[in-house]
Structures are given as C-alpha cells and as structure tokens.
Design a protein around this motif. Structure first.
Motif, PDB file in Angstrom:
ATOM      1  N   THR A  44       0.832  -1.199   0.000  1.00  0.00           N
ATOM      2  CA  THR A  44       0.000   0.000   0.000  1.00  0.00           C
ATOM      3  C   THR A  44       0.869   1.253   0.000  1.00  0.00           C
ATOM      4  N   VAL A  45       1.913   1.241   0.830  1.00  0.00           N
ATOM      5  CA  VAL A  45       2.855   2.372   0.859  1.00  0.00           C
ATOM      6  C   VAL A  45       3.564   2.509  -0.482  1.00  0.00           C
ATOM      7  N   ALA A  46       3.914   1.374  -1.092  1.00  0.00           N
ATOM      8  CA  ALA A  46       4.580   1.396  -2.392  1.00  0.00           C
ATOM      9  C   ALA A  46       3.664   2.011  -3.455  1.00  0.00           C
ATOM     10  N   MET A  47       2.401   1.589  -3.467  1.00  0.00           N
ATOM     11  CA  MET A  47       1.455   2.150  -4.439  1.00  0.00           C
ATOM     12  C   MET A  47       1.246   3.639  -4.198  1.00  0.00           C
ATOM     13  N   ASP A  48       1.200   4.029  -2.926  1.00  0.00           N
ATOM     14  CA  ASP A  48       1.005   5.434  -2.581  1.00  0.00           C
ATOM     15  C   ASP A  48       2.176   6.277  -3.084  1.00  0.00           C
ATOM     16  N   ALA A  49       3.397   5.777  -2.916  1.00  0.00           N
ATOM     17  CA  ALA A  49       4.585   6.503  -3.370  1.00  0.00           C
ATOM     18  C   ALA A  49       4.585   6.642  -4.891  1.00  0.00           C
ATOM     19  N   ILE A  50       4.183   5.575  -5.574  1.00  0.00           N
ATOM     20  CA  ILE A  50       4.122   5.610  -7.041  1.00  0.00           C
ATOM     21  C   ILE A  50       3.096   6.645  -7.501  1.00  0.00           C
ATOM     22  N   CYS A  51       1.916   6.617  -6.893  1.00  0.00           N
ATOM     23  CA  CYS A  51       0.859   7.564  -7.274  1.00  0.00           C
ATOM     24  C   CYS A  51       1.277   9.006  -7.003  1.00  0.00           C
ATOM     25  N   GLU A  52       1.963   9.238  -5.904  1.00  0.00           N
ATOM     26  CA  GLU A  52       2.437  10.580  -5.569  1.00  0.00           C
ATOM     27  C   GLU A  52       3.444  11.070  -6.606  1.00  0.00           C
ATOM     28  N   SER A  53       4.365  10.189  -6.982  1.00  0.00           N
ATOM     29  CA  SER A  53       5.381  10.568  -7.959  1.00  0.00           C
ATOM     30  C   SER A  53       4.756  10.875  -9.318  1.00  0.00           C
ATOM     31  N   GLN A 112      -7.386   5.942   2.577  1.00  0.00           N
ATOM     32  CA  GLN A 112      -8.382   6.972   2.858  1.00  0.00           C
ATOM     33  C   GLN A 112      -7.721   8.334   3.051  1.00  0.00           C
ATOM     34  N   TRP A 113      -6.634   8.350   3.800  1.00  0.00           N
ATOM     35  CA  TRP A 113      -5.915   9.613   4.019  1.00  0.00           C
ATOM     36  C   TRP A 113      -5.453  10.212   2.699  1.00  0.00           C
ATOM     37  N   ARG A 114      -4.857   9.381   1.867  1.00  0.00           N
ATOM     38  CA  ARG A 114      -4.360   9.883   0.586  1.00  0.00           C
ATOM     39  C   ARG A 114      -5.501  10.413  -0.272  1.00  0.00           C
ATOM     40  N   ALA A 115      -6.618   9.696  -0.288  1.00  0.00           N
ATOM     41  CA  ALA A 115      -7.758  10.122  -1.089  1.00  0.00           C
ATOM     42  C   ALA A 115      -8.249  11.506  -0.660  1.00  0.00           C
ATOM     43  N   ILE A 116      -8.354  11.713   0.656  1.00  0.00           N
ATOM     44  CA  ILE A 116      -8.858  12.988   1.175  1.00  0.00           C
ATOM     45  C   ILE A 116      -7.872  14.115   0.896  1.00  0.00           C
ATOM     46  N   VAL A 117      -6.582  13.864   1.118  1.00  0.00           N
ATOM     47  CA  VAL A 117      -5.560  14.888   0.898  1.00  0.00           C
ATOM     48  C   VAL A 117      -5.471  15.246  -0.585  1.00  0.00           C
ATOM     49  N   GLU A 132      -8.399  17.325  -1.702  1.00  0.00           N
ATOM     50  CA  GLU A 132      -8.308  18.674  -1.142  1.00  0.00           C
ATOM     51  C   GLU A 132      -7.366  19.554  -1.965  1.00  0.00           C
ATOM     52  N   ARG A 133      -6.340  18.957  -2.546  1.00  0.00           N
ATOM     53  CA  ARG A 133      -5.388  19.738  -3.344  1.00  0.00           C
ATOM     54  C   ARG A 133      -5.841  19.882  -4.798  1.00  0.00           C
ATOM     55  N   GLY A 134      -7.037  19.377  -5.118  1.00  0.00           N
ATOM     56  CA  GLY A 134      -7.594  19.596  -6.437  1.00  0.00           C
ATOM     57  C   GLY A 134      -7.542  18.425  -7.384  1.00  0.00           C
ATOM     58  N   GLN A 135      -7.215  17.244  -6.896  1.00  0.00           N
ATOM     59  CA  GLN A 135      -7.121  16.068  -7.755  1.00  0.00           C
ATOM     60  C   GLN A 135      -8.413  15.260  -7.685  1.00  0.00           C
ATOM     61  N   ARG A 136      -8.865  14.751  -8.814  1.00  0.00           N
ATOM     62  CA  ARG A 136     -10.071  13.918  -8.825  1.00  0.00           C
ATOM     63  C   ARG A 136      -9.741  12.566  -8.203  1.00  0.00           C
TER      64      ARG A 136
END
Length: 342
Positions: free
Chosen positions: A86-95, A195-200, A203-207
């Motif tokens: 999950t952390v790996a996917m989150d890092a990829i999506c952020e990048s 959930q945290w990533r989705a909300i953040v 909030e910054r304007g991403q669908r």
C-alpha cells in the motif's frame, strides 16, 4: 502492473482486449528488456510494486502522453505485506501525480471499516435491530454484548429526530463502526492510508474515486477459514448479502466510470463537501453492513459459528438455510439457559 509470473491472468487480459478491440481497447504493459528476451512472452511482462516502485513511477509518467491516467491502487497481500504494498502504491501515485497532476486516483474501500453514515441509514439500522430474531438478542446477552451488538447510537428516537431537524449539516450523519478484528491491524492501517491519501489528494484539487465495495467471495477472503465460515452464515443477518466477485467488478467499474466523468460525483474536487469524509459515503455499496442493526465485529463470530455448522451439515449431504440453523441453536440456548432467566 504487478502480475509477475501470472500467465493465466495475462492471457485473460489479452483475450478481453482482443474481444473489445473494435471498441478501441488496448493493453499496455511494462516489459522487462533482458538479453534475448521476447516481448510477447508474458513471463517478461509486469513489475514488482514493492521492489521496482521508482521504475514503475517513471514508466507511468511517460506512458500514453496527452491522456488522463486513472491510477487504481488495488493490490493486496496478507499481513504486514499489505501495508508495504500500500505504501509502495502510494509513493508511485504521488510521484506520477507530480508529473501528471490531472491523473485520477482510484481505490476500493472496505465495508469493514469506520465511516460517516447518513442519519436515514442509521434509523433503518435501528429498525432492522428491533425486528431481529429472538435468538440474536439471546446471543447478545450470553456474550455480554460481545456479539450482535447494535451498530447505531443508543440515544432515544426523539433525540435523533431533533438532530435531523437541526440546520447543522454535521447532524445529518453519524459514525458506523464496522471493523473486524479477524482482519488484523495491518489491514486496517493499509486501508486507512488509502483513505488519508484520497482525502488529501482531493483537497489539493485532484479527482479521486474511492467507493465502498460490498463484501465479496474473493480469493483473498475465502482462503481464510474463519472468514469463509462467516460469509456462509451471514445470510441470517438481514439485509446483509455477500456478493459474487463478478457482480462486484461490474458494479464498482460503473461507479469508477461515473466518478471519472460525472461532474456531480463527489470525486470532483470542485464540489464542496460539508465534511471531507463524505467522499467515502457517496454511492456506498455496503451490502447491508450499515443497515443490519449490529456491528460487524459482533456479527462475525456468530456468523462464523453458523457457517461452521452449515459446513458440517453440507459435508453430511444436508442442505440447510442459515436461519434454520440459527433457530435450532436458539432452542438449544433456551433449553440450557432459559431457566436461568435469559
């Protein structure tokens, strides 16, 4: 992407793509460029999300230029590995989101978690609790509230009516507690990260598309003997229903398409929400978990017992309904404890 050495799945994806080729379907995959490798050999397709995250992010940042990417974080592993992937996917999506800010993030939320719930749904839960069979009340008493515990505010009906009449939007929903200890802390943490990533991100304007999917008979769940038994016995707890994977896939795909294209979807960051957590309440497909009248943690052990009994009858060649088993167990409980005042 992370389907290393999964030739059967690749073959299914190839067939689906070919079947829909006239509609413009394309299958684009990362391929390992080893010496003497064959691009058509599925053994060289895919990548490892945990160990090759930077390479995957780099590849996604350049694939299909000019198109809007929908980044679906759907990988699952047991135990602590679920947190890691999950952390790996989150890092990829952020990048990728840094290089392609118009990307859409997509997740599937679990019904066995904690959410905001509309007051109307909570009231429906109260009604189902009041209409539950007598044996469920007996189980709650004998277990000292550990099983079949109510999943709604124990306040009186007038208090809830006053809350609905209040103009404050915060009173239009309550909190439903749906966690199940059998799934463990790693599972809950991994889903909370999403959930945290989705909300953040929203909030910054991403669908962001994050919809609660119903409990389904997936391989990741049914390989756990206790959860498999609970799924077999949960039919006694109206209106809960366990979905077939094929039904869930179709349903959640349609909701994803809606989130990507519909401006009225809560996935649209331009819509103002009274509470950020309402993002997870829109079009929630809880499968009855929010309205059954009892907490999932209290249903699970009772449903598992019913499931194990039903499984035992099944091995003996006898088909029985979960409620028939429940009523029989109720008679046994009454005979054993009825004289004691239960």
């Amino acid at each position: 992407i992370d389907l290393n050495n999964r030739p059967k799945i690749w073959e299914r994806l190839i067939q689906v793509t070919k079947h829909n080729a006239r509609s413009g379907a394309r299958l684009i995959v990362p391929v390992r460029k080893n010496k003497g490798s064959n691009d058509k050999n599925t053994e060289n397709w895919g990548a490892n999300l945990i160990t090759e995250g930077p390479q995957i992010a780099h590849w996604l940042s350049g694939v299909c230029p000019g198109k809007t990417l929908v980044l679906g974080s759907y990988a699952y592993l047991d135990g602590k590995k679920f947190v890691e992937i999950t952390v790996a996917m989150d890092a990829i999506c952020e990048s990728v989101s840094v290089h392609r800010p118009d990307s859409v993030l997509a997740y599937l939320a679990s019904p066995t978690d904690i959410y905001l719930r509309p007051r109307e749904t909570a009231e429906l839960s109260r009604k189902f609790h009041q209409a539950r069979p007598s044996w469920m009340g007996l189980v709650e008493t004998l277990s000292l509230g550990a099983m079949c515990e109510p999943n709604f505010d124990s306040g009186d009906a007038q208090t809830n009516q006053n809350s609905r009449n209040n103009n404050n939007n915060n009173n239009n929903f309550d909190i439903v507690e749906g966690t199940v200890q059998t799934q463990g802390p790693n599972y809950l943490l991994a889903k909370r990260i999403q959930q945290w990533r989705a909300i953040v991100a929203r909030e910054r304007g991403q669908r962001v598309s994050i919809n609660v999917a119903p409990a389904s008979k997936t391989e990741s769940v049914t390989h756990n003997r206790i959860l498999r038994a609970a799924y077999a016995g949960v039919g006694a707890f109206t209106p809960m229903e366990i979905f077939l994977p094929e039904t869930t896939k179709s349903l959640m795909t349609l909701l994803l398409v809606r989130d990507v294209f519909d401006s009225k979807s809560y996935a649209n960051p331009n819509l103002k929400l009274a509470n950020p957590l309402l993002l997870l309440a829109d079009n929630c497909c809880h499968g009855g978990a929010w309205t059954t009248g009892m907490k999932a943690a209290g249903i699970a052990p009772a449903a598992a017992i019913l499931g194990f009994v039903r499984e035992g009858f099944g091995k003996a060649g006898v088909e029985v309904e979960a409620n028939s088993i429940a009523n029989s167990l109720f008679v046994v409980f009454w005979m054993l404890f009825g004289a004691g005042g239960f």
